[in-house]
Design a protein around this motif. Structure first.
Motif, mmCIF file in Angstrom:
data_model
loop_
_atom_site.group_PDB
_atom_site.id
_atom_site.type_symbol
_atom_site.label_atom_id
_atom_site.label_comp_id
_atom_site.label_asym_id
_atom_site.label_seq_id
_atom_site.Cartn_x
_atom_site.Cartn_y
_atom_site.Cartn_z
ATOM 1 N N GLY A 61 96.108 44.961 47.211
ATOM 2 C CA GLY A 61 96.004 43.740 46.427
ATOM 3 C C GLY A 61 96.378 43.990 44.988
ATOM 4 O O GLY A 61 96.918 45.029 44.655
ATOM 5 N N PRO A 62 96.064 43.070 44.127
ATOM 6 C CA PRO A 62 95.390 41.807 44.405
ATOM 7 C C PRO A 62 96.371 40.769 44.952
ATOM 8 O O PRO A 62 97.578 40.850 44.744
ATOM 9 C CB PRO A 62 94.871 41.371 43.044
ATOM 10 C CG PRO A 62 95.853 41.935 42.075
ATOM 11 C CD PRO A 62 96.319 43.239 42.691
ATOM 12 N N SER A 63 95.796 39.812 45.646
ATOM 13 C CA SER A 63 96.565 38.725 46.219
ATOM 14 C C SER A 63 95.799 37.432 45.978
ATOM 15 O O SER A 63 94.572 37.416 46.081
ATOM 16 C CB SER A 63 96.741 38.969 47.720
ATOM 17 O OG SER A 63 97.425 37.904 48.325
ATOM 18 N N ARG A 64 96.512 36.365 45.670
ATOM 19 C CA ARG A 64 95.848 35.084 45.399
ATOM 20 C C ARG A 64 95.553 34.386 46.722
ATOM 21 O O ARG A 64 96.417 34.211 47.561
ATOM 22 C CB ARG A 64 96.722 34.194 44.518
ATOM 23 C CG ARG A 64 96.003 32.938 44.063
ATOM 24 C CD ARG A 64 96.797 32.145 43.043
ATOM 25 N NE ARG A 64 97.126 32.899 41.851
ATOM 26 C CZ ARG A 64 96.304 33.099 40.817
ATOM 27 N NH1 ARG A 64 95.093 32.608 40.853
ATOM 28 N NH2 ARG A 64 96.696 33.785 39.782
ATOM 29 N N SER A 65 94.288 33.986 46.898
ATOM 30 C CA SER A 65 93.895 33.252 48.105
ATOM 31 C C SER A 65 94.345 31.800 47.996
ATOM 32 O O SER A 65 94.743 31.334 46.929
ATOM 33 C CB SER A 65 92.380 33.306 48.293
ATOM 34 O OG SER A 65 91.746 32.476 47.340
ATOM 35 N N GLY A 68 92.729 29.983 45.285
ATOM 36 C CA GLY A 68 93.056 30.376 43.925
ATOM 37 C C GLY A 68 92.333 31.609 43.422
ATOM 38 O O GLY A 68 92.479 31.983 42.261
ATOM 39 N N PHE A 69 91.539 32.268 44.268
ATOM 40 C CA PHE A 69 90.837 33.484 43.872
ATOM 41 C C PHE A 69 91.743 34.694 44.067
ATOM 42 O O PHE A 69 92.592 34.715 44.952
ATOM 43 C CB PHE A 69 89.567 33.680 44.717
ATOM 44 C CG PHE A 69 88.567 32.585 44.555
ATOM 45 C CD1 PHE A 69 87.818 32.488 43.406
ATOM 46 C CD2 PHE A 69 88.384 31.646 45.557
ATOM 47 C CE1 PHE A 69 86.888 31.474 43.248
ATOM 48 C CE2 PHE A 69 87.464 30.633 45.416
ATOM 49 C CZ PHE A 69 86.717 30.542 44.259
ATOM 50 N N MET A 70 91.543 35.710 43.240
ATOM 51 C CA MET A 70 92.257 36.968 43.417
ATOM 52 C C MET A 70 91.426 37.855 44.346
ATOM 53 O O MET A 70 90.246 38.091 44.088
ATOM 54 C CB MET A 70 92.491 37.653 42.074
ATOM 55 C CG MET A 70 93.391 36.860 41.147
ATOM 56 S SD MET A 70 94.992 36.429 41.855
ATOM 57 C CE MET A 70 95.804 38.011 41.829
ATOM 58 N N LEU A 71 92.049 38.330 45.429
ATOM 59 C CA LEU A 71 91.346 39.101 46.439
ATOM 60 C C LEU A 71 91.994 40.455 46.655
ATOM 61 O O LEU A 71 93.201 40.622 46.480
ATOM 62 C CB LEU A 71 91.365 38.361 47.780
ATOM 63 C CG LEU A 71 90.700 37.005 47.830
ATOM 64 C CD1 LEU A 71 90.942 36.364 49.190
ATOM 65 C CD2 LEU A 71 89.225 37.119 47.547
ATOM 66 N N TYR A 72 91.171 41.415 47.056
ATOM 67 C CA TYR A 72 91.632 42.701 47.538
ATOM 68 C C TYR A 72 91.238 42.794 49.010
ATOM 69 O O TYR A 72 90.147 42.364 49.399
ATOM 70 C CB TYR A 72 90.981 43.855 46.768
ATOM 71 C CG TYR A 72 91.552 44.039 45.395
ATOM 72 C CD1 TYR A 72 92.618 44.903 45.182
ATOM 73 C CD2 TYR A 72 91.029 43.362 44.308
ATOM 74 C CE1 TYR A 72 93.145 45.083 43.915
ATOM 75 C CE2 TYR A 72 91.554 43.528 43.041
ATOM 76 C CZ TYR A 72 92.612 44.397 42.856
ATOM 77 O OH TYR A 72 93.143 44.566 41.607
ATOM 78 N N TYR A 73 92.134 43.340 49.814
ATOM 79 C CA TYR A 73 91.894 43.498 51.242
ATOM 80 C C TYR A 73 91.603 44.953 51.545
ATOM 81 O O TYR A 73 92.293 45.853 51.075
ATOM 82 C CB TYR A 73 93.107 43.016 52.043
ATOM 83 C CG TYR A 73 93.274 41.517 51.929
ATOM 84 C CD1 TYR A 73 92.729 40.679 52.893
ATOM 85 C CD2 TYR A 73 93.942 40.959 50.859
ATOM 86 C CE1 TYR A 73 92.849 39.302 52.780
ATOM 87 C CE2 TYR A 73 94.072 39.585 50.737
ATOM 88 C CZ TYR A 73 93.526 38.762 51.695
ATOM 89 O OH TYR A 73 93.642 37.403 51.581
#
Length: 79
Positions: A61-65, A68-73
Motif C-alpha cells: 500500500g497505501p491504496s485508496r478505498s 476514500g480511506f488510505m489502506l494497507y493490505y
C-alpha cells in the motif's frame, strides 16, 4: 507475454515492512493511521510489541478505498 515497462514516476502501491496496531490479527486490511512503516524487516521486528497489540508485518500500500480511506493490505505477519 512480456510485462509492460514500469513507470518509475508513477504513484504505485509498494511493499513495506511495518508495525501494525491491531487488537485482533484476523483482519487483512488496515487504515493508514494503524500502520507505521519501517526501513527493513529487522527494524519492524525490533519495534513490534505484541503485548501492546503492535505486530510486525509486510504490507502492500497505501491504496485508496472506495470510501476514500488510505489502506494497507497485509501480505504476511512477521514472526
Amino acid at each position: 507475454m512480456p510485462k509492460p515497462p514500469r513507470d518509475n514516476d508513477a504513484n504505485l502501491v509498494q511493499e513495506h515492512y511495518a508495525v501494525i496496531y491491531s487488537p485482533r490479527r484476523a483482519r487483512e486490511r488496515f487504515p493508514d493511521n494503524c500502520v507505521e512503516i519501517y526501513a527493513d524487516m529487522n527494524a519492524a521486528l525490533e519495534a513490534s510489541a505484541p503485548e501492546d497489540k503492535r505486530y510486525a508485518a509486510k504490507v502492500i500500500g497505501p491504496s485508496r478505498s472506495s470510501e476514500g480511506f488510505m489502506l494497507y493490505y497485509l501480505d504476511h505477519w512477521l514472526e
